[in-house]
Structures are given as structure tokens and as C-alpha cells.
Design a protein around this motif. Sequence first.
Motif, PDB file in Angstrom:
ATOM      1  N   CYS A  96       0.845  -1.200   0.000  1.00 40.65           N
ATOM      2  CA  CYS A  96       0.000   0.000   0.000  1.00 40.65           C
ATOM      3  C   CYS A  96       0.877   1.245   0.000  1.00 40.65           C
ATOM      4  CB  CYS A  96      -0.983  -0.001   1.169  1.00 40.65           C
ATOM      5  SG  CYS A  96      -0.344   0.628   2.731  1.00 40.65           S
ATOM      6  N   GLY A  97       2.063   1.161   0.606  1.00 31.71           N
ATOM      7  CA  GLY A  97       3.025   2.240   0.588  1.00 31.71           C
ATOM      8  C   GLY A  97       2.864   3.299   1.664  1.00 31.71           C
ATOM      9  N   TYR A  98       1.797   3.230   2.437  1.00 29.11           N
ATOM     10  CA  TYR A  98       1.511   4.306   3.376  1.00 29.11           C
ATOM     11  C   TYR A  98       2.622   4.505   4.408  1.00 29.11           C
ATOM     12  CZ  TYR A  98      -1.240   7.663   5.932  1.00 29.11           C
ATOM     13  OH  TYR A  98      -1.678   8.821   6.505  1.00 29.11           O
ATOM     14  N   CYS A  99       3.161   3.446   4.937  1.00 31.98           N
ATOM     15  CA  CYS A  99       4.165   3.549   6.003  1.00 31.98           C
ATOM     16  C   CYS A  99       5.579   3.753   5.476  1.00 31.98           C
ATOM     17  CB  CYS A  99       4.135   2.305   6.876  1.00 31.98           C
ATOM     18  SG  CYS A  99       4.766   0.816   6.039  1.00 31.98           S
ATOM     19  N   GLN A 100       5.754   3.664   4.175  1.00 34.21           N
ATOM     20  CA  GLN A 100       7.104   3.557   3.634  1.00 34.21           C
ATOM     21  C   GLN A 100       7.990   4.775   3.844  1.00 34.21           C
ATOM     22  OE1 GLN A 100       8.164   0.437   2.739  1.00 34.21           O
ATOM     23  NE2 GLN A 100       6.129   0.088   3.585  1.00 34.21           N
ATOM     24  N   SER A 101       7.459   5.983   3.814  1.00 32.24           N
ATOM     25  CA  SER A 101       8.336   7.136   4.056  1.00 32.24           C
ATOM     26  C   SER A 101       8.898   7.077   5.472  1.00 32.24           C
ATOM     27  CB  SER A 101       7.616   8.459   3.795  1.00 32.24           C
ATOM     28  OG  SER A 101       6.498   8.615   4.634  1.00 32.24           O
ATOM     29  N   GLY A 102       8.062   6.699   6.429  1.00 33.53           N
ATOM     30  CA  GLY A 102       8.548   6.555   7.804  1.00 33.53           C
ATOM     31  C   GLY A 102       9.537   5.409   7.944  1.00 33.53           C
ATOM     32  N   GLN A 103       9.276   4.317   7.245  1.00 36.07           N
ATOM     33  CA  GLN A 103      10.199   3.170   7.280  1.00 36.07           C
ATOM     34  C   GLN A 103      11.565   3.578   6.730  1.00 36.07           C
ATOM     35  OE1 GLN A 103       9.571   0.073   8.451  1.00 36.07           O
ATOM     36  NE2 GLN A 103       7.360  -0.135   8.427  1.00 36.07           N
ATOM     37  N   ILE A 104      11.561   4.255   5.591  1.00 37.39           N
ATOM     38  CA  ILE A 104      12.819   4.666   4.963  1.00 37.39           C
ATOM     39  C   ILE A 104      13.569   5.660   5.844  1.00 37.39           C
ATOM     40  CG2 ILE A 104      13.799   5.951   3.010  1.00 37.39           C
ATOM     41  CD1 ILE A 104      11.640   4.581   1.256  1.00 37.39           C
ATOM     42  N   MET A 105      12.865   6.603   6.441  1.00 39.00           N
ATOM     43  CA  MET A 105      13.534   7.583   7.300  1.00 39.00           C
ATOM     44  C   MET A 105      14.115   6.913   8.550  1.00 39.00           C
ATOM     45  SD  MET A 105      13.509  10.290   5.544  1.00 39.00           S
ATOM     46  CE  MET A 105      14.172  11.466   6.718  1.00 39.00           C
ATOM     47  N   GLN A 106      13.413   5.945   9.111  1.00 42.07           N
ATOM     48  CA  GLN A 106      13.940   5.200  10.261  1.00 42.07           C
ATOM     49  C   GLN A 106      15.191   4.429   9.850  1.00 42.07           C
ATOM     50  OE1 GLN A 106      12.688   5.443  13.378  1.00 42.07           O
ATOM     51  NE2 GLN A 106      14.262   4.106  14.224  1.00 42.07           N
ATOM     52  N   ALA A 107      15.141   3.768   8.696  1.00 41.91           N
ATOM     53  CA  ALA A 107      16.292   3.012   8.210  1.00 41.91           C
ATOM     54  C   ALA A 107      17.471   3.933   7.907  1.00 41.91           C
ATOM     55  CB  ALA A 107      15.896   2.218   6.969  1.00 41.91           C
ATOM     56  N   ALA A 108      17.209   5.105   7.356  1.00 43.64           N
ATOM     57  CA  ALA A 108      18.285   6.058   7.074  1.00 43.64           C
ATOM     58  C   ALA A 108      18.977   6.497   8.360  1.00 43.64           C
ATOM     59  CB  ALA A 108      17.745   7.265   6.316  1.00 43.64           C
ATOM     60  N   GLY A 109      18.194   6.676   9.415  1.00 40.79           N
ATOM     61  CA  GLY A 109      18.785   7.017  10.706  1.00 40.79           C
ATOM     62  C   GLY A 109      19.679   5.903  11.225  1.00 40.79           C
ATOM     63  N   LEU A 110      19.225   4.669  11.057  1.00 35.32           N
ATOM     64  CA  LEU A 110      20.039   3.520  11.474  1.00 35.32           C
ATOM     65  C   LEU A 110      21.350   3.493  10.700  1.00 35.32           C
ATOM     66  CD1 LEU A 110      20.665   0.705  12.687  1.00 35.32           C
ATOM     67  CD2 LEU A 110      19.300  -0.255  10.815  1.00 35.32           C
ATOM     68  N   LEU A 111      21.279   3.586   9.372  1.00 34.06           N
ATOM     69  CA  LEU A 111      22.490   3.474   8.559  1.00 34.06           C
ATOM     70  C   LEU A 111      23.452   4.639   8.765  1.00 34.06           C
ATOM     71  CD1 LEU A 111      21.054   1.973   5.263  1.00 34.06           C
ATOM     72  CD2 LEU A 111      22.128   0.788   7.205  1.00 34.06           C
ATOM     73  N   ALA A 112      22.932   5.785   9.155  1.00 39.64           N
ATOM     74  CA  ALA A 112      23.812   6.915   9.471  1.00 39.64           C
ATOM     75  C   ALA A 112      24.626   6.635  10.732  1.00 39.64           C
ATOM     76  CB  ALA A 112      22.996   8.196   9.638  1.00 39.64           C
ATOM     77  N   GLN A 113      24.030   5.911  11.672  1.00 42.40           N
ATOM     78  CA  GLN A 113      24.711   5.587  12.928  1.00 42.40           C
ATOM     79  C   GLN A 113      25.501   4.281  12.847  1.00 42.40           C
ATOM     80  OE1 GLN A 113      24.813   7.543  15.747  1.00 42.40           O
ATOM     81  NE2 GLN A 113      23.899   9.023  14.352  1.00 42.40           N
ATOM     82  N   ASN A 114      24.997   3.342  12.039  1.00 38.00           N
ATOM     83  CA  ASN A 114      25.589   2.011  11.956  1.00 38.00           C
ATOM     84  C   ASN A 114      25.567   1.587  10.487  1.00 38.00           C
ATOM     85  OD1 ASN A 114      26.296  -0.662  12.096  1.00 38.00           O
ATOM     86  ND2 ASN A 114      24.779  -1.233  13.634  1.00 38.00           N
ATOM     87  N   PRO A 115      26.639   1.852   9.738  1.00 31.15           N
ATOM     88  CA  PRO A 115      26.620   1.588   8.310  1.00 31.15           C
ATOM     89  C   PRO A 115      26.616   0.115   7.916  1.00 31.15           C
ATOM     90  CG  PRO A 115      28.729   2.536   8.976  1.00 31.15           C
ATOM     91  CD  PRO A 115      27.848   2.540  10.183  1.00 31.15           C
ATOM     92  N   ALA A 116      26.881  -0.772   8.854  1.00 33.71           N
ATOM     93  CA  ALA A 116      26.895  -2.207   8.549  1.00 33.71           C
ATOM     94  C   ALA A 116      26.151  -2.983   9.637  1.00 33.71           C
ATOM     95  CB  ALA A 116      28.331  -2.705   8.421  1.00 33.71           C
ATOM     96  N   PRO A 117      24.855  -2.737   9.780  1.00 35.91           N
ATOM     97  CA  PRO A 117      24.115  -3.405  10.852  1.00 35.91           C
ATOM     98  C   PRO A 117      23.861  -4.882  10.559  1.00 35.91           C
ATOM     99  CG  PRO A 117      22.601  -2.176   9.481  1.00 35.91           C
ATOM    100  CD  PRO A 117      23.992  -1.878   8.979  1.00 35.91           C
ATOM    101  N   SER A 118      23.804  -5.661  11.618  1.00 36.48           N
ATOM    102  CA  SER A 118      23.406  -7.068  11.488  1.00 36.48           C
ATOM    103  C   SER A 118      21.893  -7.117  11.298  1.00 36.48           C
ATOM    104  CB  SER A 118      23.787  -7.834  12.758  1.00 36.48           C
ATOM    105  OG  SER A 118      23.008  -7.366  13.861  1.00 36.48           O
ATOM    106  N   ASP A 119      21.393  -8.271  10.918  1.00 34.47           N
ATOM    107  CA  ASP A 119      19.947  -8.422  10.798  1.00 34.47           C
ATOM    108  C   ASP A 119      19.255  -8.112  12.116  1.00 34.47           C
ATOM    109  OD1 ASP A 119      20.290  -9.117   8.162  1.00 34.47           O
ATOM    110  OD2 ASP A 119      19.594 -11.185   8.387  1.00 34.47           O
ATOM    111  N   ALA A 120      19.832  -8.561  13.213  1.00 36.34           N
ATOM    112  CA  ALA A 120      19.234  -8.302  14.533  1.00 36.34           C
ATOM    113  C   ALA A 120      19.197  -6.809  14.830  1.00 36.34           C
ATOM    114  CB  ALA A 120      19.998  -9.049  15.629  1.00 36.34           C
ATOM    115  N   GLU A 121      20.248  -6.086  14.452  1.00 38.02           N
ATOM    116  CA  GLU A 121      20.284  -4.639  14.682  1.00 38.02           C
ATOM    117  C   GLU A 121      19.266  -3.916  13.795  1.00 38.02           C
ATOM    118  OE1 GLU A 121      24.904  -3.967  16.073  1.00 38.02           O
ATOM    119  OE2 GLU A 121      24.495  -4.357  13.947  1.00 38.02           O
ATOM    120  N   ILE A 122      19.096  -4.388  12.574  1.00 36.96           N
ATOM    121  CA  ILE A 122      18.090  -3.792  11.688  1.00 36.96           C
ATOM    122  C   ILE A 122      16.700  -4.014  12.282  1.00 36.96           C
ATOM    123  CG2 ILE A 122      16.981  -3.910   9.423  1.00 36.96           C
ATOM    124  CD1 ILE A 122      19.784  -4.751   8.310  1.00 36.96           C
ATOM    125  N   ILE A 123      16.425  -5.224  12.693  1.00 40.13           N
ATOM    126  CA  ILE A 123      15.115  -5.551  13.262  1.00 40.13           C
ATOM    127  C   ILE A 123      14.851  -4.709  14.503  1.00 40.13           C
ATOM    128  CG2 ILE A 123      13.794  -7.379  14.410  1.00 40.13           C
ATOM    129  CD1 ILE A 123      15.193  -9.325  12.361  1.00 40.13           C
TER     130      ILE A 123
END
Length: 152
Positions: A96-123
Amino acid sequence: MRFTVNGTPREVDVEPDMPLLWLLRDVLGLTGTKYGCGIAACGACTVHLNGAPVRACQTLAGDLEGAEVVTIEGLGTPAAPHPLQLAWIDHQVAQCGYCQSGQIMQAAGLLAQNPAPSDAEIIEAMDGNLCRCGTYPRILAAVRDAAGRMGG
């Protein structure tokens, strides 16, 4: 109050208790940030405030003086998409795409802090962002892919 949105200095005259979500959508016309729950429980309204993901529905305009806000509109451009946006497309994350902008922004914050996260860290980092369509395996794959594209 004066602050920066997506690299552009802005000055607005709004009530200090106005949520950032409504300031972005109704005052500035940046509608990529979505209203989901209004209580910071779903993550649809995630934006970056001074480099960190926050829920725009619970962040008040009065706290923005001198701040830097980045929304999904400021993460990448059609000509130069962010690696997460490319990964989202390649992994066909959105339904549906509704949550995706928030999902992408959350993921961008993660990758800015941790450029190589494990699956557990991503989850763990993505845990507060809900997707009613259940695309969580594709979200995980896309974040992992984007990390690789970014050299993580």
C-alpha cells in the motif's frame, strides 16, 4: 521560529504546541510524511531532527528553533535517489506504501549511525515502525542491500 527543512531555511509563525507533522504537511506542503496514529506508536510520521529519527506527530513546533529537519522529500531526488529508495524499489517493499516514508527515514537514521548493521540490529532499529501489509522480510532485505550500496 526559524529552522531548516531539507536544507532550506524556513521561518514560520505557528503555535508552539503545533505538532511538526501538521507543520510539515499543512503549513509547508510536504505531504510525504504521513499521519498514522498520532501517538508515536506506528512510525509513519518519522522524520530526522538534527540527524536523528523522531516521530513528527509528537515533536512540537516550539522545539524547532535553529533545528534541522529532513523529510522523505529531502532524503533523495528523482534524479539522485538515496540508496534506501533504490533498494526499496529493487526489493518491491511497498504494497500500500503508506508507512514507507517513515520506514525509509527510520532506516536512514540507522544506517547513518551504523553503516553495517546485522539483521538483529536492523530488526531492533525498525521495531517501532509498523507495516499493516507485513512487508517486514522485504524491509529487512532492502535495508541490508542499502547498507551494502553505501559501503557498509
